[in-house]
Motif scaffolding. Structure first.
Motif, PDB file in Angstrom:
ATOM      1  N   GLY A 198       0.814  -1.208   0.000  1.00  5.91           N
ATOM      2  CA  GLY A 198       0.000   0.000   0.000  1.00  5.91           C
ATOM      3  C   GLY A 198       0.850   1.261   0.000  1.00  5.91           C
ATOM      4  N   LEU A 199       1.906   1.284   0.783  1.00  7.44           N
ATOM      5  CA  LEU A 199       2.773   2.457   0.818  1.00  7.44           C
ATOM      6  C   LEU A 199       3.552   2.626  -0.481  1.00  7.44           C
ATOM      7  N   VAL A 200       3.979   1.520  -1.073  1.00  7.93           N
ATOM      8  CA  VAL A 200       4.645   1.613  -2.382  1.00  7.93           C
ATOM      9  C   VAL A 200       3.700   2.261  -3.390  1.00  7.93           C
ATOM     10  N   LEU A 201       2.464   1.795  -3.437  1.00  2.95           N
ATOM     11  CA  LEU A 201       1.491   2.362  -4.378  1.00  2.95           C
ATOM     12  C   LEU A 201       1.198   3.827  -4.064  1.00  2.95           C
ATOM     13  N   TYR A 202       1.093   4.166  -2.783  1.00  3.34           N
ATOM     14  CA  TYR A 202       0.840   5.542  -2.354  1.00  3.34           C
ATOM     15  C   TYR A 202       1.955   6.451  -2.872  1.00  3.34           C
ATOM     16  N   PHE A 203       3.196   6.039  -2.682  1.00  9.02           N
ATOM     17  CA  PHE A 203       4.310   6.902  -3.069  1.00  9.02           C
ATOM     18  C   PHE A 203       4.592   6.858  -4.571  1.00  9.02           C
ATOM     19  N   VAL A 204       4.196   5.802  -5.252  1.00  7.43           N
ATOM     20  CA  VAL A 204       4.235   5.828  -6.723  1.00  7.43           C
ATOM     21  C   VAL A 204       3.292   6.926  -7.207  1.00  7.43           C
ATOM     22  N   GLY A 205       2.113   6.991  -6.595  1.00 10.19           N
ATOM     23  CA  GLY A 205       1.159   8.054  -6.938  1.00 10.19           C
ATOM     24  C   GLY A 205       1.708   9.441  -6.624  1.00 10.19           C
ATOM     25  N   ALA A 206       2.400   9.572  -5.499  1.00  7.92           N
ATOM     26  CA  ALA A 206       2.967  10.874  -5.117  1.00  7.92           C
ATOM     27  C   ALA A 206       4.049  11.310  -6.107  1.00  7.92           C
ATOM     28  N   VAL A 207       4.940  10.395  -6.446  1.00  9.50           N
ATOM     29  CA  VAL A 207       5.990  10.722  -7.419  1.00  9.50           C
ATOM     30  C   VAL A 207       5.357  11.039  -8.771  1.00  9.50           C
ATOM     31  N   GLY A 208       4.364  10.249  -9.156  1.00 10.39           N
ATOM     32  CA  GLY A 208       3.671  10.487 -10.425  1.00 10.39           C
ATOM     33  C   GLY A 208       3.006  11.848 -10.480  1.00 10.39           C
ATOM     34  N   THR A 209       2.434  12.285  -9.358  1.00  5.34           N
ATOM     35  CA  THR A 209       1.799  13.603  -9.298  1.00  5.34           C
ATOM     36  C   THR A 209       2.825  14.705  -9.524  1.00  5.34           C
ATOM     37  N   HIS A 210       3.979  14.568  -8.911  1.00  8.04           N
ATOM     38  CA  HIS A 210       5.038  15.565  -9.111  1.00  8.04           C
ATOM     39  C   HIS A 210       5.534  15.557 -10.559  1.00  8.04           C
ATOM     40  N   LEU A 211       5.688  14.375 -11.125  1.00  6.57           N
ATOM     41  CA  LEU A 211       6.141  14.280 -12.512  1.00  6.57           C
ATOM     42  C   LEU A 211       5.120  14.869 -13.479  1.00  6.57           C
ATOM     43  N   ARG A 212       3.847  14.602 -13.207  1.00 12.28           N
ATOM     44  CA  ARG A 212       2.785  15.095 -14.076  1.00 12.28           C
ATOM     45  C   ARG A 212       2.781  16.619 -14.153  1.00 12.28           C
ATOM     46  N   LYS A 213       3.136  17.268 -13.058  1.00 12.26           N
ATOM     47  CA  LYS A 213       3.158  18.735 -12.996  1.00 12.26           C
ATOM     48  C   LYS A 213       4.560  19.299 -13.251  1.00 12.26           C
ATOM     49  N   ASN A 214       5.492  18.435 -13.672  1.00 11.28           N
ATOM     50  CA  ASN A 214       6.880  18.849 -13.913  1.00 11.28           C
ATOM     51  C   ASN A 214       7.505  19.525 -12.695  1.00 11.28           C
ATOM     52  N   ASP A 215       7.156  19.061 -11.516  1.00  6.74           N
ATOM     53  CA  ASP A 215       7.700  19.588 -10.265  1.00  6.74           C
ATOM     54  C   ASP A 215       8.869  18.708  -9.837  1.00  6.74           C
ATOM     55  N   PHE A 216      10.008  18.912 -10.477  1.00  6.07           N
ATOM     56  CA  PHE A 216      11.161  18.059 -10.223  1.00  6.07           C
ATOM     57  C   PHE A 216      11.816  18.363  -8.872  1.00  6.07           C
ATOM     58  N   LYS A 217      11.611  19.567  -8.347  1.00 11.20           N
ATOM     59  CA  LYS A 217      12.153  19.902  -7.023  1.00 11.20           C
ATOM     60  C   LYS A 217      11.408  19.149  -5.922  1.00 11.20           C
ATOM     61  N   GLY A 218      10.161  18.775  -6.154  1.00  7.99           N
ATOM     62  CA  GLY A 218       9.368  18.104  -5.140  1.00  7.99           C
ATOM     63  C   GLY A 218       9.483  16.593  -5.150  1.00  7.99           C
ATOM     64  N   ILE A 219      10.216  16.046  -6.095  1.00  8.40           N
ATOM     65  CA  ILE A 219      10.290  14.586  -6.232  1.00  8.40           C
ATOM     66  C   ILE A 219      11.153  13.899  -5.171  1.00  8.40           C
ATOM     67  N   PRO A 220      12.252  14.470  -4.701  1.00  6.81           N
ATOM     68  CA  PRO A 220      13.129  13.708  -3.793  1.00  6.81           C
ATOM     69  C   PRO A 220      12.451  13.144  -2.543  1.00  6.81           C
ATOM     70  N   SER A 221      11.595  13.892  -1.886  1.00 10.64           N
ATOM     71  CA  SER A 221      10.969  13.381  -0.651  1.00 10.64           C
ATOM     72  C   SER A 221      10.089  12.159  -0.904  1.00 10.64           C
ATOM     73  N   PRO A 222       9.106  12.236  -1.827  1.00 13.17           N
ATOM     74  CA  PRO A 222       8.306  11.030  -2.052  1.00 13.17           C
ATOM     75  C   PRO A 222       9.107   9.897  -2.688  1.00 13.17           C
ATOM     76  N   ALA A 223      10.139  10.233  -3.468  1.00 17.36           N
ATOM     77  CA  ALA A 223      10.963   9.178  -4.080  1.00 17.36           C
ATOM     78  C   ALA A 223      11.746   8.424  -3.010  1.00 17.36           C
ATOM     79  N   MET A 224      12.259   9.152  -2.023  1.00 19.08           N
ATOM     80  CA  MET A 224      12.978   8.508  -0.932  1.00 19.08           C
ATOM     81  C   MET A 224      12.038   7.608  -0.131  1.00 19.08           C
ATOM     82  N   LEU A 225      10.829   8.084   0.122  1.00 18.73           N
ATOM     83  CA  LEU A 225       9.859   7.257   0.840  1.00 18.73           C
ATOM     84  C   LEU A 225       9.403   6.064   0.003  1.00 18.73           C
ATOM     85  N   LEU A 226       9.341   6.239  -1.314  1.00 18.85           N
ATOM     86  CA  LEU A 226       9.022   5.121  -2.204  1.00 18.85           C
ATOM     87  C   LEU A 226      10.110   4.052  -2.122  1.00 18.85           C
ATOM     88  N   LEU A 227      11.364   4.468  -2.174  1.00 17.54           N
ATOM     89  CA  LEU A 227      12.466   3.504  -2.075  1.00 17.54           C
ATOM     90  C   LEU A 227      12.471   2.809  -0.720  1.00 17.54           C
TER      91      LEU A 227
END
Length: 116
Positions: free
Chosen positions: A74-103
């Motif tokens: 569930g958390l993997v899917l949650y953070f895939v969605g979070a990273v995807g949301t940042h990517l969709r909006k081209n918010d590359f500065k916001g990706i590190p936090s959810p990406a770290m939690l995804l990993l």
């Protein structure tokens, strides 16, 4: 291997609980960031509940393996969605936090499966 899961699961659970707390208390920096991505304020309690459920599931998963696996998935899917949301909006500065939690979520999932 179980000790590794225990340590990483508790650490991830604490990080996710802090994230949920920030959502529930409507931390201004978090509100500005998420609403800027198009996340409505009304969704914050649901997102926090998902994080709380994941954290609780990881901790209970120390003793009940299927719940630990389900919480990690569930958390993997949650953070895939979070990273995807940042990517969709081209918010590359916001990706590190959810990406770290995804990993971290993926690592917890792998550790829980391997220690089962």
């Amino acid at each position: 291997m179980s000790l590794a899961y225990d340590i990483v699961a508790i650490a991830l659970g604490l990080m996710v609980l802090l994230s949920a707390y920030a959502k529930l208390t409507r931390n201004q920096q978090l509100v500005d960031g998420l609403t800027g991505l198009g996340v409505p304020l009304g969704l914050f309690p649901f997102l926090a509940a998902c994080e709380i459920a994941g954290a609780v599931g990881l901790v209970i998963g120390i003793w009940w393996v299927p719940l630990g696996i389900a919480a990690a998935v569930g958390l993997v899917l949650y953070f895939v969605g979070a990273v995807g949301t940042h990517l969709r909006k081209n918010d590359f500065k916001g990706i590190p936090s959810p990406a770290m939690l995804l990993l971290a979520s993926a690592a917890v999932l792998i550790l829980r499966i391997l220690s089962a």
